[in-house]
Write a protein that holds these residues in place. Structure first.
Motif, mmCIF file in Angstrom:
data_model
loop_
_atom_site.group_PDB
_atom_site.id
_atom_site.type_symbol
_atom_site.label_atom_id
_atom_site.label_comp_id
_atom_site.label_asym_id
_atom_site.label_seq_id
_atom_site.Cartn_x
_atom_site.Cartn_y
_atom_site.Cartn_z
ATOM 1 N N UNK A 36 0.849 -1.191 0.000
ATOM 2 C CA UNK A 36 0.000 0.000 0.000
ATOM 3 C C UNK A 36 0.880 1.234 0.000
ATOM 4 N N UNK A 37 0.417 2.256 -0.707
ATOM 5 C CA UNK A 37 1.121 3.541 -0.710
ATOM 6 C C UNK A 37 0.098 4.647 -0.897
ATOM 7 N N UNK A 38 0.227 5.681 -0.096
ATOM 8 C CA UNK A 38 -0.580 6.880 -0.291
ATOM 9 C C UNK A 38 0.349 8.086 -0.189
ATOM 10 N N UNK A 39 -0.196 9.266 -0.086
ATOM 11 C CA UNK A 39 0.623 10.484 -0.087
ATOM 12 C C UNK A 39 1.490 10.619 1.161
ATOM 13 N N UNK A 40 1.094 9.962 2.245
ATOM 14 C CA UNK A 40 1.800 10.129 3.509
ATOM 15 C C UNK A 40 2.701 8.962 3.900
ATOM 16 N N UNK B 87 5.598 -3.432 7.841
ATOM 17 C CA UNK B 87 6.237 -2.215 8.318
ATOM 18 C C UNK B 87 5.670 -1.038 7.542
ATOM 19 N N UNK B 88 5.614 0.100 8.214
ATOM 20 C CA UNK B 88 5.091 1.329 7.624
ATOM 21 C C UNK B 88 6.172 2.391 7.704
ATOM 22 N N UNK B 89 6.359 3.120 6.587
ATOM 23 C CA UNK B 89 7.335 4.207 6.532
ATOM 24 C C UNK B 89 6.597 5.511 6.261
ATOM 25 N N UNK B 90 6.836 6.510 7.097
ATOM 26 C CA UNK B 90 6.270 7.837 6.901
ATOM 27 C C UNK B 90 7.118 8.550 5.850
ATOM 28 N N UNK B 91 6.524 8.967 4.759
ATOM 29 C CA UNK B 91 7.281 9.574 3.661
ATOM 30 C C UNK B 91 7.940 10.894 4.052
#
Length: 75
Positions: free
Chosen positions: A11-15, A30-34
């Motif tokens: 998944x990928x969004x603007x944030x 895992x989640x990375x804050x852009x």
């Protein structure tokens, strides 16, 4: 002892961008804050496997200016 880990973007969004990872089953996330480049494992385990995949993804992003679709870490 050898380490092999696969990862794949789910998944990928603007944030943020989210990956699954593991081996043989990709059963962790895992989640990375852009905006900040900070990541966190969804299960709260900041272990060596998480760190290896996280660093591999960040290095790819910094060199290619895009988030990888999938990849592997081997050591």
């Amino acid at each position: 002892m050898a380490i092999l880990l696969d990862f794949e973007k789910v998944r990928e969004d603007r944030q943020k961008v989210e990956y699954i990872f593991g081996y043989p089953a990709m059963d962790r996330r895992l989640v990375i804050q852009k905006a900040t480049g900070q990541g966190r494992p969804m299960d709260g385990q900041e272990d060596g496997n998480y760190a290896a995949v996280f660093v591999k993804i960040l290095r790819f992003h910094r060199s290619e200016a895009r988030w990888p679709l999938k990849g592997s870490y081997a050591a």
